[in-house]
Design an enzyme around this catalytic site. Structure first.
Site, mmCIF file in Angstrom:
data_model
loop_
_atom_site.group_PDB
_atom_site.id
_atom_site.type_symbol
_atom_site.label_atom_id
_atom_site.label_comp_id
_atom_site.label_asym_id
_atom_site.label_seq_id
_atom_site.Cartn_x
_atom_site.Cartn_y
_atom_site.Cartn_z
ATOM 1 N N HIS A 55 70.660 32.426 50.130
ATOM 2 C CA HIS A 55 69.834 30.973 49.640
ATOM 3 C C HIS A 55 70.825 30.845 48.541
ATOM 4 O O HIS A 55 71.875 29.264 48.941
ATOM 5 C CB HIS A 55 68.975 30.880 49.644
ATOM 6 C CG HIS A 55 68.040 30.725 51.192
ATOM 7 N ND1 HIS A 55 66.438 30.570 50.628
ATOM 8 C CD2 HIS A 55 68.469 30.830 52.100
ATOM 9 C CE1 HIS A 55 66.215 30.991 51.720
ATOM 10 N NE2 HIS A 55 66.956 31.201 52.859
ATOM 11 N N TRP A 72 61.625 39.342 59.615
ATOM 12 C CA TRP A 72 60.505 39.975 59.054
ATOM 13 C C TRP A 72 59.133 38.307 58.443
ATOM 14 O O TRP A 72 58.959 37.627 59.114
ATOM 15 C CB TRP A 72 59.817 40.572 57.512
ATOM 16 C CG TRP A 72 60.549 39.661 56.688
ATOM 17 C CD1 TRP A 72 62.115 39.440 56.066
ATOM 18 C CD2 TRP A 72 60.033 38.674 56.033
ATOM 19 N NE1 TRP A 72 62.091 38.038 54.650
ATOM 20 C CE2 TRP A 72 60.341 38.435 54.642
ATOM 21 C CE3 TRP A 72 58.508 38.520 55.823
ATOM 22 C CZ2 TRP A 72 60.176 37.563 53.918
ATOM 23 C CZ3 TRP A 72 57.899 37.770 54.308
ATOM 24 C CH2 TRP A 72 58.861 37.405 53.654
ATOM 25 N N GLU A 119 61.767 29.888 54.147
ATOM 26 C CA GLU A 119 61.434 30.035 52.576
ATOM 27 C C GLU A 119 59.705 30.012 53.106
ATOM 28 O O GLU A 119 58.361 30.801 52.133
ATOM 29 C CB GLU A 119 61.295 28.364 52.076
ATOM 30 C CG GLU A 119 62.789 28.960 51.481
ATOM 31 C CD GLU A 119 63.547 29.386 49.682
ATOM 32 O OE1 GLU A 119 61.992 29.922 49.810
ATOM 33 O OE2 GLU A 119 64.202 29.833 49.856
ATOM 34 N N THR A 145 65.584 32.214 41.440
ATOM 35 C CA THR A 145 64.836 33.346 42.202
ATOM 36 C C THR A 145 64.705 34.125 42.624
ATOM 37 O O THR A 145 64.108 35.181 42.782
ATOM 38 C CB THR A 145 64.513 32.015 43.226
ATOM 39 O OG1 THR A 145 64.077 30.763 42.707
ATOM 40 C CG2 THR A 145 62.455 31.999 44.006
ATOM 41 N N GLU A 181 68.511 28.601 43.383
ATOM 42 C CA GLU A 181 67.825 30.255 44.496
ATOM 43 C C GLU A 181 68.626 31.326 44.148
ATOM 44 O O GLU A 181 67.863 32.566 43.989
ATOM 45 C CB GLU A 181 69.033 29.416 45.666
ATOM 46 C CG GLU A 181 68.888 28.304 46.482
ATOM 47 C CD GLU A 181 67.460 28.932 47.636
ATOM 48 O OE1 GLU A 181 66.849 29.916 47.519
ATOM 49 O OE2 GLU A 181 66.449 28.063 48.166
ATOM 50 N N ASP A 226 66.620 37.182 50.773
ATOM 51 C CA ASP A 226 66.419 35.808 50.975
ATOM 52 C C ASP A 226 67.422 34.801 49.889
ATOM 53 O O ASP A 226 68.158 33.761 50.591
ATOM 54 C CB ASP A 226 64.881 35.577 51.438
ATOM 55 C CG ASP A 226 64.750 35.424 52.761
ATOM 56 O OD1 ASP A 226 65.468 37.021 53.438
ATOM 57 O OD2 ASP A 226 63.302 35.678 53.232
ATOM 58 N N GLU A 227 66.189 35.116 48.841
ATOM 59 C CA GLU A 227 67.381 33.911 48.204
ATOM 60 C C GLU A 227 68.730 34.048 47.718
ATOM 61 O O GLU A 227 69.205 32.823 47.294
ATOM 62 C CB GLU A 227 66.222 33.518 46.571
ATOM 63 C CG GLU A 227 64.619 34.109 47.042
ATOM 64 C CD GLU A 227 64.098 32.877 47.436
ATOM 65 O OE1 GLU A 227 64.620 31.824 47.853
ATOM 66 O OE2 GLU A 227 63.237 33.404 46.957
ATOM 67 N N GLU A 285 56.549 29.144 45.895
ATOM 68 C CA GLU A 285 56.904 29.344 47.256
ATOM 69 C C GLU A 285 55.249 28.725 48.231
ATOM 70 O O GLU A 285 57.018 27.886 48.942
ATOM 71 C CB GLU A 285 56.786 30.269 47.585
ATOM 72 C CG GLU A 285 57.400 31.701 46.860
ATOM 73 C CD GLU A 285 59.313 31.250 47.454
ATOM 74 O OE1 GLU A 285 59.909 30.520 48.071
ATOM 75 O OE2 GLU A 285 60.362 32.191 46.687
#
Ligand code: FE2
Ligand code: FE2
Length: 377
Positions: A224, A52, A135, A191, A188, A220-221, A97
């Site tokens: 990670h 994205w 990120e 978040t 991570e 996403d986090e 971020e």
């Protein structure tokens, strides 16, 4: 090296000098993980259908979009339902971020994994660049959202973002690579939860776009978290005693959020970070319960309770860390019962105007369900 030079170095990095042998051993172990990291690297990549960019979520206001005023109007009507409380939290999430340069600097300061040329082909270097690339749009999409929403004073927000980078942040890891990966795994996960709870809250309030954005950042986090968590798990397998001592030291001093030195520039006697802490606690997005939950989640992921350390120091560290996690769980449960004093939102100056009559906030229940711990294969 002269004695004076040694003394000045010692003042700057005391523990790395006194523990130079230990540090060298740890760095050697981390460097030896290169083949493992190469194997792990694909798990860091987002699924192809989940790629994205910020523009995917926001109204197209480009010149080629003839009805852009209508799109923007509809967007503002819908997102205008988001409470000032949540909007202030989003501003801080965005600042966190946006401080990505600070994190990349820290990542590249670790001797065994440093990307020396900037285009190194090692798995460590490629994974650091991949992580940074993933990120990068997190801060961007939140800033673009705020800009289009139109309620934030973007100059004030940007000044805060720049100040945060300028102020820096201290992971309190003292060049210890074990501690770096422990800190990062914890952060991570934290978040991941903050974005997931922000998504739930935004959805409850009727801000569909913000809900979708935060629900996109959260996985996403999560990826990670798993990636760094597996690295720590491997460190535990190879050096259980060293990892246990590092973990205990990190947890005893408490994991501090990277936003610790955020400053809204208002000279308020209560720091911006403390006021933000009360806000996320009040609205139920980051509470002592979340901290305790993340603590327990990482202990489970690394099987900390089942490891049999050899050295006495590591045995004591294991007892210490388990005791501490139990204490956090207990204290968090007690704190959850307390009456939380309302926070004066006017102390936050990032929003241009606060509407006189604000809709009541929906009751914030537990917005993030803890999933069963995902264990590495
Ligand atoms: Fe992020
Ligand atoms: Fe992340």
């Amino acid at each position: 090296m002269s004695l004076t030079e040694y003394d000045s170095l010692k003042r700057r990095r005391p523990e790395s000098i006194s523990d130079s042998l230990v540090l060298a051993k740890k760095n050697e172990l981390i460097a030896s993980l290169e083949p493992y990291v190469a194997e792990l690297f694909p798990s860091l990549l987002p699924p192809k259908d989940k790629l994205w960019t910020p523009a995917d979520f926001l109204p197209d206001i480009s010149a080629s979009s003839p009805d852009w005023p209508d799109k923007l109007k509809t967007f503002r009507q819908q997102e205008g339902r988001i409470s000032p409380e949540l909007l202030n939290i989003i501003i801080v999430s965005g600042a966190t971020e946006e401080a990505l340069p600070s994190y990349q600097t820290r990542l590249n300061s670790l001797d065994p994994i440093r990307d020396v040329t900037g285009t190194d082909d090692s798995a460590w270097a490629r994974s650091a660049r991949e992580w940074t690339a993933q990120e990068y749009p997190h801060g961007k999409v939140l800033m673009d959202y705020l800009l289009l929403d139109g309620r934030a004073d973007m100059a004030a927000v940007q000044r805060t973002n720049q100040a945060l980078i300028r102020n820096g942040f201290n992971m309190r890891i003292n060049r210890d690579p074990y501690k770096f990966f422990i800190y990062t795994t914890f952060q991570e996960r934290a978040t991941q939860i903050v974005h997931a709870r922000s998504a739930s809250q935004a959805k409850k309030e009727g801000g569909e776009t913000l809900a979708i954005i935060c629900a996109t950042l959260s996985p996403d986090e999560g990826r990670h978290y798993l990636y760094y968590g597996k690295i720590v798990r491997r460190i535990f397998e190879l050096d259980p005693d060293g990892a246990m001592v590092a973990l205990n030291e990190m947890m005893q001093q408490r994991i501090i959020m990277p936003t610790e030195r955020i400053d809204d520039g208002t000279n308020n006697p209560t720091s911006t970070f403390e006021r933000y802490g009360r806000l996320v606690d009040n609205i139920g997005i980051y509470t002592p319960e979340v901290y305790a939950d993340v603590f327990n989640t990482v202990l489970d992921m690394w099987d900390v309770r089942d490891i049999n350390p050899k050295e006495d120091a590591a045995k004591r560290a294991q007892e210490g860390v388990i005791r501490l996690s139990e204490r956090h769980t207990k204290v968090a449960a007690n704190l959850a019962k307390r009456e939380k004093p309302a926070l004066d939102l006017s102390t936050f100056t990032w929003l241009k105007t606060l509407p006189e009559e604000r809709p009541a906030l929906p009751e914030s229940a537990l917005l993030f369900e803890r999933q069963p711990t995902q264990r590495p294969q």
